[in-house]
Design an enzyme around this catalytic site. Structure first.
Site, PDB file in Angstrom:
ATOM      1  N   ASP A 139       8.323 -13.026  -5.159  1.00  0.00           N
ATOM      2  CA  ASP A 139       8.534 -11.609  -5.401  1.00  0.00           C
ATOM      3  C   ASP A 139       8.788 -11.372  -6.886  1.00  0.00           C
ATOM      4  O   ASP A 139       9.623 -12.032  -7.495  1.00  0.00           O
ATOM      5  CB  ASP A 139       9.757 -11.132  -4.602  1.00  0.00           C
ATOM      6  CG  ASP A 139       9.458  -9.887  -3.800  1.00  0.00           C
ATOM      7  OD1 ASP A 139       8.974  -8.904  -4.408  1.00  0.00           O
ATOM      8  OD2 ASP A 139       9.711  -9.893  -2.584  1.00  0.00           O
ATOM      9  N   ASP A 141       6.818  -5.913  -6.374  1.00  0.00           N
ATOM     10  CA  ASP A 141       7.687  -4.929  -5.724  1.00  0.00           C
ATOM     11  C   ASP A 141       7.446  -3.525  -6.309  1.00  0.00           C
ATOM     12  O   ASP A 141       7.264  -3.383  -7.511  1.00  0.00           O
ATOM     13  CB  ASP A 141       9.140  -5.359  -5.962  1.00  0.00           C
ATOM     14  CG  ASP A 141      10.136  -4.510  -5.211  1.00  0.00           C
ATOM     15  OD1 ASP A 141       9.998  -4.391  -3.983  1.00  0.00           O
ATOM     16  OD2 ASP A 141      11.056  -3.963  -5.855  1.00  0.00           O
ATOM     17  N   GLU A 144       3.173  -3.905  -3.631  1.00  0.00           N
ATOM     18  CA  GLU A 144       3.808  -2.938  -2.730  1.00  0.00           C
ATOM     19  C   GLU A 144       3.652  -1.565  -3.365  1.00  0.00           C
ATOM     20  O   GLU A 144       4.162  -1.311  -4.447  1.00  0.00           O
ATOM     21  CB  GLU A 144       5.289  -3.258  -2.538  1.00  0.00           C
ATOM     22  CG  GLU A 144       5.950  -2.291  -1.562  1.00  0.00           C
ATOM     23  CD  GLU A 144       7.477  -2.271  -1.640  1.00  0.00           C
ATOM     24  OE1 GLU A 144       8.095  -1.815  -0.665  1.00  0.00           O
ATOM     25  OE2 GLU A 144       8.051  -2.679  -2.670  1.00  0.00           O
ATOM     26  N   HIS A 147      10.806  -6.672   5.712  1.00  0.00           N
ATOM     27  CA  HIS A 147      12.258  -6.517   5.575  1.00  0.00           C
ATOM     28  C   HIS A 147      12.666  -5.052   5.410  1.00  0.00           C
ATOM     29  O   HIS A 147      13.841  -4.754   5.282  1.00  0.00           O
ATOM     30  CB  HIS A 147      12.760  -7.336   4.390  1.00  0.00           C
ATOM     31  CG  HIS A 147      12.155  -6.918   3.090  1.00  0.00           C
ATOM     32  ND1 HIS A 147      10.884  -7.292   2.706  1.00  0.00           N
ATOM     33  CD2 HIS A 147      12.621  -6.134   2.099  1.00  0.00           C
ATOM     34  CE1 HIS A 147      10.621  -6.765   1.534  1.00  0.00           C
ATOM     35  NE2 HIS A 147      11.641  -6.060   1.143  1.00  0.00           N
ATOM     36  N   ASP A 148      11.694  -4.154   5.405  1.00  0.00           N
ATOM     37  CA  ASP A 148      12.014  -2.732   5.240  1.00  0.00           C
ATOM     38  C   ASP A 148      11.792  -1.906   6.502  1.00  0.00           C
ATOM     39  O   ASP A 148      11.987  -0.690   6.486  1.00  0.00           O
ATOM     40  CB  ASP A 148      11.178  -2.128   4.102  1.00  0.00           C
ATOM     41  CG  ASP A 148      11.705  -2.535   2.741  1.00  0.00           C
ATOM     42  OD1 ASP A 148      12.923  -2.784   2.626  1.00  0.00           O
ATOM     43  OD2 ASP A 148      10.910  -2.617   1.792  1.00  0.00           O
TER      44      ASP A 148
END
Ligand code: CA
Ligand code: CA
Length: 510
Positions: A96, A192, A248, A309-310
């Site tokens: 990430d 990200d 993302e 994870h969101d």
């Protein structure tokens, strides 16, 4: 062909995946211990969420040092061993890269806030007066710094300070970060909130919609964003053209998401149009599949995922705890056209973890919501209920790998699925099938839907996903051999009869 076009990725949420030393926090040795497991499953790539030193107001997405590993996850020896073991198992590793913002505890920001004249002052975004921009975590995106009597900009928490991407030194500093991790042997980056990079200094107020909710018009997708992403991509690919980048993009609009990938841009972007549907809606899902088919052609690919994870676990969110529906969704995830990402635990049918009190909540977004509700004079129970609606902890709980009860975890333990063995086998079979028969280059020869039966053909592989009742379909293919199924399906030369909630995957006989 690029390796990632044929790879199924697996997202590992660092603190929750596997804890090797029983301190309650997942770590590199824990992941290394699961390489054989991931290999057995058929995974070809791991995405690690941030493992850098961080005050963890947003679980590591607030980095205070880009060049180190947080000691709670291990040391360099542990990291190197993990990379080696992964590569030995033909599993690549992407990490990430969080470069929209740093932690306020990063030395860059400590310097920046120290005085108006500090050389790093303009590495961040300072204004005498705030505009109306709101943080994505609630409240104003501007916080007054008493020391220099100026406001700094943070599109997320006030402890996640946005970098100023109009500043050439910022870009150079991030390039050094990129080089550092490439030298450590990683195979790519997950970028990200990459469309949030602040690449303009116009600071026009954002408009509001009819319900008074702010529209993030001027603070994301700013002028200059594509150039910034191109320069990152160019830097990465110059080092090694086989490095993979996935971005993302904080949007569920496919047209907007799509424009960030392509030649000179990111390899792929996350398709929230498909992946983050809030509930199972076969018509909507099929519509999104159709749009993805039209949007991504030849050597362009969407990403495929139902978990991250969101968002809540898709065992709860989409399958409503129905094993047959879950199997259908897994088949869709792993047989349609695109680059699939499995979220850790999804291969076990892991369910949502639901905190029972404020003390159990770790997610800053849920904590903020809890306090907002309390400020509206809601009871503790009512505030908790509202907070849990947006609580990302639901999908972030620790996996309980052993039958023996583990003592503790930094967060709760994920809800175990009684059918986890069967679900694991299903995923494993689908991954093996994908590997054997699929090349991402195949376009859909057929992509169709009749009632609640979605069916498609890629290459010689025919996939029937019947989300509804027992139904019939004209046989357009002639002789078909079954590859994988979990229900009763009768195939004759004229028609195919498929029972309710059944997955059937076959191959055209030549
Ligand atoms: Ca640990
Ligand atoms: Ca930004």
């Amino acid at each position: 062909m690029n390796w990632w076009e044929e790879t199924v990725f697996y997202e590992i949420y660092m603190p929750s995946f596997n804890d090797s030393n029983q301190d309650g926090i997942g770590d590199f040795r824990g992941i290394t211990g699961k390489i054989d497991y991931l290999k057995e499953l058929g995974i070809g790539g791991i995405w690690l969420t941030p493992y850098y030193p961080s005050p963890k107001v947003d679980n590591g997405y607030d980095i205070s040092d880009y060049f180190s590993i947080d000691p709670i996850y291990g040391n360099w020896e542990d990291f190197n061993l993990f990379i080696k073991k992964a590569h030995d198992a033909n599993i690549r590793v992407i990490v990430d890269l969080v470069v929209n913002h740093t932690s306020d505890e990063h030395t860059w920001f400590i310097e920046s806030r120290s005085s108006h004249n500090n050389p790093k002052r303009d590495w961040y975004i300072w204004r005498k007066q705030p505009n109306n921009w709101e943080s994505f975590f609630g409240g104003s995106a501007w916080t007054l710094d008493e020391n220099t009597k100026a406001y700094y900009y943070h599109s997320f928490s006030e402890k996640q300070v946005d970098l100023n991407w109009t500043h050439s030194e910022v870009k150079q500093a991030i390039f050094e970060v990129i080089d550092f991790w490439i030298d450590k042997g990683i195979d790519g980056f997950r970028l990200d909130v990459i469309n949030n990079l602040s690449t303009s200094c116009s600071f026009k107020d954002n408009p509001y919609d009819e319900e008074g909710k702010q529209i993030h018009l001027n603070d994301v997708n700013q002028p200059g964003i594509l150039e910034a992403i191109k320069s990152i991509e160019e830097h990465v690919k110059k080092r090694n053209s086989s490095l993979f980048t996935v971005g993302e993009i904080s949007s569920d609009r496919l047209d907007l998401i799509e424009q960030y990938a392509g030649p000179d841009l990111l390899d792929v972007t996350f398709n929230f149009n498909f992946g983050s549907l809030e509930k199972l809606d076969i018509d909507e899902m099929f519509l999104q599949l159709k749009q993805m088919k039209e949007t991504y052609q030849e050597n362009r690919y969407p990403t495929l995922f139902f978990g991250s994870h969101d968002m809540p676990r898709f065992w709860n969110r989409l399958a409503s705890k129905d094993l047959r529906v879950y199997q259908l969704l897994a088949a869709l995830l792993l047989t349609s056209r695109g680059v699939p990402f499995i979220y850790y635990g999804d291969e076990l049918g892991t369910g949502d973890f639901v905190p029972h009190s404020l003390e159990e909540i770790k997610d800053i977004q849920a904590i903020n919501r809890y306090h907002d509700e309390k400020n509206k004079n809601k009871t503790d129970q009512a505030a908790l209920l509202e907070a849990n609606k947006v609580n990302r902890d639901r999908s972030r709980a620790s996996i309980q790998w052993w039958d023996k009860k583990q003592d503790h975890s930094w967060i709760g333990f994920a809800k175990k699925n009684p059918d986890e063995k069967q679900i694991f086998q299903w995923f494993k079979q689908l991954l093996a099938l994908r590997k054997k028969y699929y090349r991402a280059i195949y376009d859909y020869q057929i992509l169709n839907k009749e009632n609640d039966l979605i069916y498609y053909q890629l290459g010689k592989v025919v996939v029937l996903l019947n989300f509804g009742k027992k139904t019939k379909l004209d046989n357009k293919w002639g002789n078909l051999d079954m590859l994988l199924s979990n229900g009763k399906v009768q195939v004759s030369n004229e028609q195919i009869i498929i029972t309710d909630k059944t997955t059937w995957i076959g191959k055209v006989r030549v």
